[in-house]
Design an enzyme around this catalytic site. Structure first.
Site, PDB file in Angstrom:
ATOM      1  N   HIS A  15       0.861  -1.191   0.000  1.00 48.00           N
ATOM      2  CA  HIS A  15       0.000   0.000   0.000  1.00 48.00           C
ATOM      3  C   HIS A  15       0.892   1.234   0.000  1.00 48.00           C
ATOM      4  O   HIS A  15       1.277   1.742   1.061  1.00 48.00           O
ATOM      5  CB  HIS A  15      -0.922  -0.038   1.225  1.00 48.00           C
ATOM      6  CG  HIS A  15      -1.952   1.044   1.261  1.00 48.00           C
ATOM      7  ND1 HIS A  15      -3.154   0.914   1.930  1.00 48.00           N
ATOM      8  CD2 HIS A  15      -1.977   2.294   0.719  1.00 48.00           C
ATOM      9  CE1 HIS A  15      -3.863   2.026   1.815  1.00 48.00           C
ATOM     10  NE2 HIS A  15      -3.152   2.900   1.084  1.00 48.00           N
ATOM     11  N   HIS A  17       1.193   4.853  -2.427  1.00 47.55           N
ATOM     12  CA  HIS A  17       0.781   5.680  -3.581  1.00 47.55           C
ATOM     13  C   HIS A  17       2.048   6.338  -4.097  1.00 47.55           C
ATOM     14  O   HIS A  17       2.686   7.099  -3.350  1.00 47.55           O
ATOM     15  CB  HIS A  17      -0.218   6.744  -3.148  1.00 47.55           C
ATOM     16  CG  HIS A  17      -1.461   6.170  -2.547  1.00 47.55           C
ATOM     17  ND1 HIS A  17      -2.632   6.014  -3.253  1.00 47.55           N
ATOM     18  CD2 HIS A  17      -1.715   5.687  -1.294  1.00 47.55           C
ATOM     19  CE1 HIS A  17      -3.550   5.470  -2.470  1.00 47.55           C
ATOM     20  NE2 HIS A  17      -3.010   5.259  -1.280  1.00 47.55           N
ATOM     21  N   HIS A 195      -9.663   0.990  -1.318  1.00 44.45           N
ATOM     22  CA  HIS A 195      -9.593   1.633  -0.005  1.00 44.45           C
ATOM     23  C   HIS A 195     -11.003   1.564   0.596  1.00 44.45           C
ATOM     24  O   HIS A 195     -11.974   1.958  -0.071  1.00 44.45           O
ATOM     25  CB  HIS A 195      -9.209   3.103  -0.141  1.00 44.45           C
ATOM     26  CG  HIS A 195      -7.748   3.338  -0.383  1.00 44.45           C
ATOM     27  ND1 HIS A 195      -7.064   2.774  -1.424  1.00 44.45           N
ATOM     28  CD2 HIS A 195      -6.858   4.101   0.303  1.00 44.45           C
ATOM     29  CE1 HIS A 195      -5.794   3.184  -1.369  1.00 44.45           C
ATOM     30  NE2 HIS A 195      -5.646   3.984  -0.336  1.00 44.45           N
ATOM     31  N   GLU A 198     -11.348   3.310   6.001  1.00 42.85           N
ATOM     32  CA  GLU A 198     -10.304   4.219   6.504  1.00 42.85           C
ATOM     33  C   GLU A 198     -11.047   5.312   7.273  1.00 42.85           C
ATOM     34  O   GLU A 198     -11.079   5.303   8.494  1.00 42.85           O
ATOM     35  CB  GLU A 198      -9.481   4.801   5.345  1.00 42.85           C
ATOM     36  CG  GLU A 198      -8.384   5.774   5.780  1.00 42.85           C
ATOM     37  CD  GLU A 198      -7.692   6.477   4.596  1.00 42.85           C
ATOM     38  OE1 GLU A 198      -8.218   6.459   3.463  1.00 42.85           O
ATOM     39  OE2 GLU A 198      -6.626   7.088   4.831  1.00 42.85           O
ATOM     40  N   ASP A 276       1.669   4.004   2.842  1.00 44.01           N
ATOM     41  CA  ASP A 276       0.630   4.852   2.226  1.00 44.01           C
ATOM     42  C   ASP A 276       1.242   5.993   1.400  1.00 44.01           C
ATOM     43  O   ASP A 276       1.364   5.879   0.176  1.00 44.01           O
ATOM     44  CB  ASP A 276      -0.327   5.396   3.296  1.00 44.01           C
ATOM     45  CG  ASP A 276      -1.730   5.657   2.769  1.00 44.01           C
ATOM     46  OD1 ASP A 276      -1.995   5.315   1.601  1.00 44.01           O
ATOM     47  OD2 ASP A 276      -2.564   6.206   3.513  1.00 44.01           O
ATOM     48  N   ASP A 277       1.577   7.098   2.063  1.00 41.92           N
ATOM     49  CA  ASP A 277       2.152   8.268   1.384  1.00 41.92           C
ATOM     50  C   ASP A 277       3.355   8.732   2.204  1.00 41.92           C
ATOM     51  O   ASP A 277       3.284   9.739   2.929  1.00 41.92           O
ATOM     52  CB  ASP A 277       1.095   9.382   1.294  1.00 41.92           C
ATOM     53  CG  ASP A 277      -0.134   8.931   0.538  1.00 41.92           C
ATOM     54  OD1 ASP A 277      -0.091   8.904  -0.696  1.00 41.92           O
ATOM     55  OD2 ASP A 277      -1.127   8.568   1.196  1.00 41.92           O
TER      56      ASP A 277
HETATM   57  N1  HPA Z   1      -6.742   7.323   1.242  1.00 40.48           N
HETATM   58  C1  HPA Z   1      -7.408   7.590   0.135  1.00 40.48           C
HETATM   59  N2  HPA Z   1      -6.822   8.062  -0.947  1.00 40.48           N
HETATM   60  C2  HPA Z   1      -5.513   8.275  -0.919  1.00 40.48           C
HETATM   61  C3  HPA Z   1      -4.781   8.019   0.198  1.00 40.48           C
HETATM   62  C4  HPA Z   1      -5.415   7.509   1.341  1.00 40.48           C
HETATM   63  O1  HPA Z   1      -4.846   7.237   2.411  1.00 40.48           O
HETATM   64  N3  HPA Z   1      -3.506   8.340  -0.108  1.00 40.48           N
HETATM   65  C5  HPA Z   1      -3.487   8.757  -1.379  1.00 40.48           C
HETATM   66  N4  HPA Z   1      -4.697   8.718  -1.882  1.00 40.48           N
HETATM   67 ZN    ZN Z   2      -3.853   4.735   0.485  1.00 44.49          ZN
END
Ligand code: HPA
Ligand code: ZN
Length: 369
Positions: A15, A17, A195, A198, A276-277
């Site tokens: 996971h 991006h 996703h 969350e 994630d990011d």
């Molecule tokens: N959630 C949803 N979209 C996203 C995320 C995330 O954590 N990171 C980048 N796009």
């Molecule tokens: Zn994500």
């Protein structure tokens, strides 16, 4: 030391991006060479803008950052930088999300985006030995027609994409809205992920499973609100790609100590740890592991379980998956062997070793494996 164990253990990431790996220094460099007027004057200023109240407040900044990417080489450089960092953290395999609509909506061609990313993946496999898969995400705040159009644009590059996913703002954009495009993607032979859970409710996790027929859930931390759903996720061992530092930075949990990852493990869910990011949330995969280990007092068994879950959950073919799992277990054996030699008892008793005699376990170290 468990910290060394975490740093050294071979890992896989499921996971990430790719646009979320764009570090401020590279963002500046790319903006400059593309002669873009950029709303920040320094790297420090960029970093200080990274204060988020929720997912939406993050996405606004994230899409702005991705706006510097114009040429094929920009996508190449961003991807290469991530792969180098991942490799340095002993990531052996990574499954990377990209958001084509973020770029095609600005007039960048789908081909420019994917050829830059793909070229970096091929180079990293060759030079660093890191394998990878690419997952194309649809932005759920955009229309289903836009998603269908994006799927069409992807078809000439089908060989380079293993699956499709769903990201961006969650609440108010339920998975079922995308059933038609996911049906088409499945027909074309793509795997699916989404996703869900969350910021959105457990119900979205259920929809992703039932309507989008996903192989994995991204995040999914809110599934625990629905006991029947948890039962199903446990029974089917559906992998959940959890991102602890992201969850804290986006206020899904108030602090890392309040994160439910350990609880999810105890429930028998197939949990994995991911970044994630990483450029926005303060850490790559190792930092995520270190943070949860310390805050939730995870032991070696827990770390091994999380890592093993990830390898099991990859979209790799059987052969490479088995190769990597064997490498993981060889690492564990070597670690235990070294621990025994040090007589520090810095070893652990995961299921692979549980047949060993009780005496060796009582000594706090395992027999040779
Ligand atoms: N959630 C949803 N979209 C996203 C995320 C995330 O954590 N990171 C980048 N796009
Ligand atoms: Zn994500």
């Amino acid at each position: 030391m468990i910290e060394t164990f975490i740093r050294d253990i071979p890992k896989t990431e499921l996971h990430i991006h790719i646009e979320g790996s764009l570090e401020p220094d590279l963002m500046f460099e790319i903006a400059e060479r593309n002669k873009l007027v950029f709303p920040f004057n320094s790297i420090k200023e960029v970093r200080s803008a990274y204060q988020f109240t929720d997912l939406k407040s993050f996405l606004d900044v994230y899409y702005e950052g991705a706006g510097v990417l114009v040429q094929e080489r920009d996508f190449y450089d961003m991807t290469r930088a991530y792969l180098k960092r991942a490799h340095a953290q002993n990531v052996r395999h990574t499954e990377i999300f990209f958001d084509p609509q973020t770029h095609t909506n600005r007039g960048i061609s789908f081909e420019t985006v994917i050829t830059g990313i793909h070229r970096a993946l091929v180079d990293a496999q060759r030079h660093l030995g890191i394998s990878s898969k690419l997952i194309m995400c649809f932005l759920r705040h955009l229309s289903t027609d836009s998603a269908i159009e994006t799927l069409k644009q992807a078809l000439p590059f089908k060989e380079w994409i293993v699956g499709v996913g769903l990201d961006s703002c969650e609440v108010g954009y339920p998975p079922e809205k995308f059933t038609r495009v996911f049906d088409k993607a499945l027909e074309e032979g793509f795997l699916t992920v989404a996703h869900a859970g969350e910021e959105g409710p457990a119900e979205y996790v259920r929809q992703a499973l039932e309507k989008l027929r996903v192989s994995r859930i991204d995040h999914g931390v809110r599934c625990v609100a629905d006991t029947q759903l948890v039962k199903k996720l446990v029974a089917e061992q559906v992998p959940l790609t959890v991102c602890p530092l992201s969850n804290v930075r986006l206020h899904i949990f108030d602090s890392i100590k309040k994160h439910n990852l350990k609880h999810m493990l105890e429930l028998g869910l197939c949990v994995t740890v991911n970044s994630d990011d990483p450029a926005y949330f303060g850490g790559y995969i190792t930092e995520n592991f270190l943070a949860v280990q310390e805050a939730l007092n995870l032991n070696h068994d827990d770390i091994y379980r999380l890592v093993k879950n990830s390898f099991e959950a990859t979209f790799l073919d059987k052969q490479r998956k088995q190769y990597l799992i064997t490498e993981l277990d060889t690492f564990i054996s070597g670690y235990n062997q070294r621990g025994m030699e040090r007589h520090k008892g810095d070893t652990f008793t995961h299921s692979m070793h549980q047949t060993l005699n009780k005496e060796s376990c009582d000594r706090g170290s395992l027999g040779s494996v």
